[in-house]
Design an enzyme around this catalytic site. Structure first.
Site, PDB file in Angstrom:
ATOM      1  N   ASP A   1      -3.608 -13.031   3.424  1.00 12.61           N
ATOM      2  CA  ASP A   1      -4.859 -12.601   4.046  1.00 12.61           C
ATOM      3  C   ASP A   1      -6.095 -12.925   3.204  1.00 12.61           C
ATOM      4  OD1 ASP A   1      -4.013 -10.703   2.245  1.00 12.61           O
ATOM      5  OD2 ASP A   1      -4.002  -9.036   3.669  1.00 12.61           O
TER       6      ASP A   1
ATOM      7  N   HIS B   1      -5.978  -7.474  -0.330  1.00 10.79           N
ATOM      8  CA  HIS B   1      -6.213  -6.055  -0.605  1.00 10.79           C
ATOM      9  C   HIS B   1      -5.531  -5.658  -1.919  1.00 10.79           C
ATOM     10  CE1 HIS B   1      -6.296  -6.584   3.856  1.00 10.79           C
ATOM     11  NE2 HIS B   1      -7.418  -5.918   3.696  1.00 10.79           N
TER      12      HIS B   1
ATOM     13  N   ASP C   1      -2.214 -10.735  -2.270  1.00 10.50           N
ATOM     14  CA  ASP C   1      -2.755 -10.207  -1.017  1.00 10.50           C
ATOM     15  C   ASP C   1      -4.234  -9.865  -1.247  1.00 10.50           C
ATOM     16  OD1 ASP C   1      -1.552  -8.648   1.684  1.00 10.50           O
ATOM     17  OD2 ASP C   1      -3.412  -7.788   0.865  1.00 10.50           O
TER      18      ASP C   1
ATOM     19  N   HIS D   1       0.814  -1.226   0.000  1.00 11.92           N
ATOM     20  CA  HIS D   1       0.000   0.000   0.000  1.00 11.92           C
ATOM     21  C   HIS D   1       0.847   1.275   0.000  1.00 11.92           C
ATOM     22  CE1 HIS D   1      -3.615  -2.288   0.548  1.00 11.92           C
ATOM     23  NE2 HIS D   1      -3.283  -2.734   1.738  1.00 11.92           N
TER      24      HIS D   1
HETATM   25 ZN   LIG Z   1      -3.629  -7.278   2.769  1.00 16.95          ZN
END
Ligand SMILES: [Zn+2]
Length: 379
Positions: A264, A178, A176, A140
């Site tokens: 995740d 996200h 991931d 991120h």
């Molecule tokens: Zn993540």
């Protein structure tokens, strides 16, 4: 058998965003517990890999901290200064939901250093495959902003370091749960880094990682987002790898593969709503290693990203690294319960994103001309 290298550093496990609950620091309505990305869990994961004997297949390497020169391949000096200053104070937010402690700046430099040095080792031929068990995570983090537990963008800096070393085309796969907004932003105009993200639709950041985000300018077609609906399990993830990632990689023809290998999307993770199991991560990792063998002279580096289930993350990391080592799936005591939940089968609403991408993404409906540039057949 390929040579395998394992990068981790004790100080990475000392990074701690401080007291809070989940992903929020202590504040109104939030009792002190612990924030995610506090990593006794990651040390436990390394313990499980050691106890299983799989670590014996890897050569352990202690990374050195990334230099300013490395960090500035992606990040601004102001951003680096904010991370260093917040960490020197011993607490505080270095960006947006990116809390630190005294050790965080060094941990973050070591996380980047691990990924850069693993990439250089693979390029030098010292290792074929490498795994980096790093904290803080990175995908991120944007060039000028720490974000969502991520201070520096470990994988993005590693990709830039590979370019510095003369590598022309790099595939970055990010599974991931996200969206890796920081990796996407870094390479959005770069035709030589193909960023493929498989993530839960609309999870985080909001409105990021849409199918229509495919790059701009010279980079058009070199971003490929696969936003999957919540509830996807084993078959949906493998369908994406087989029907999207693999053909895109073959068209792109990378010389190096980097994987942002968060876990995740696991079925017990509190931050995502996916259903993946140890079998899923083992199968995806095996496929990516085979793609590297086919396309990139075997050169592949995996870097840990997110993963927040205290009890299941270690098993998912063990499954990932077992596949890197060419070993069978580990015995997973949690597998039975997860595989008997609904959601492991591929469902029609999950295939829609795959079919949309196959029909519309420039890379999945294209060929290369003799200069190696993408030429869209559909136009
Ligand atoms: Zn993540």
């Amino acid at each position: 058998m390929p040579n395998l290298a394992w990068y981790s550093h004790e100080i990475c496990f000392w990074h701690d965003p401080g007291s809070g609950s989940g992903y929020l620091p202590v504040g109104p309505g939030i009792e002190p517990l612990r924030q995610f990305a506090v990593d006794p869990d990651l040390r436990r994961a390394e313990g499980l890999v050691k106890a299983s004997g799989v670590m014996d297949r890897f050569t352990p390497v202690t990374p050195t901290p990334a230099t300013d020169e490395d960090l500035m391949l992606v990040h601004t000096p102001e951003h680096i200064g904010r991370v260093e200053a917040a960490s020197a104070l011993g607490s505080g937010d270095a960006g947006v939901y990116a809390h630190v402690n005294y050790h965080s700046a060094q941990a973050a430099r070591l996380a980047v250093g691990a990924c850069v040095q693993a990439t250089e080792a693979v390029l030098d031929g010292w290792a074929d495959r490498a795994y980096c068990l790093v904290r803080p995570p990175g995908h991120h983090a944007e060039p000028d902003r720490a974000m969502a537990l991520c201070l520096y963008n470990n994988v993005a800096v590693a990709a830039r370091a590979a370019q510095r070393a003369g590598v022309r085309r790099i595939l970055v796969v990010d599974w991931d749960v996200h969206h890796g907004n920081g990796i996407q932003r870094t390479f959005y105009e770069d035709p030589d880094v193909l960023y493929v993200s498989i993530h839960q639709e609309g999870l985080f950041p909001p409105a990021s990682g849409l199918v229509g985000e495919t790059g701009v300018g010279a980079g058009t077609g070199a971003t490929l987002n696969v936003p999957l609906p919540a509830g996807c399990g084993h078959e949906a993830y493998l369908a994406v790898v087989d029907r999207v990632v693999t053909p895109a990689a073959r068209t792109f023809a990378p010389e190096l593969i980097l994987v942002a290998a968060g876990v995740d999307a696991g079925g017990h993770d509190p931050m995502g709503r996916m259903m993946c199991t140890s079998r899923t991560f083992h199968a995806m990792t095996t496929r990516l290693c085979h793609l590297a063998d086919e396309l990139a002279a075997g050169r592949i580096v995996f870097a840990h990203e997110g993963g927040y289930s205290a009890w299941y993350q270690p098993m998912l990391i063990l499954a990932t690294v077992s596949a890197i080592a060419g070993l069978p799936e580990p015995q997973d005591p949690f597998l039975h319960s997860l595989e008997h939940l609904p959601g492991q089968r591929l469902r029609p609403h999950q295939t829609r994103v795959i079919e949309h991408l196959a029909a519309h993404h420039p890379l999945l409906n294209s060929t290369r001309d003799h200069d190696g540039r993408l030429a869209d057949q559909a136009r």
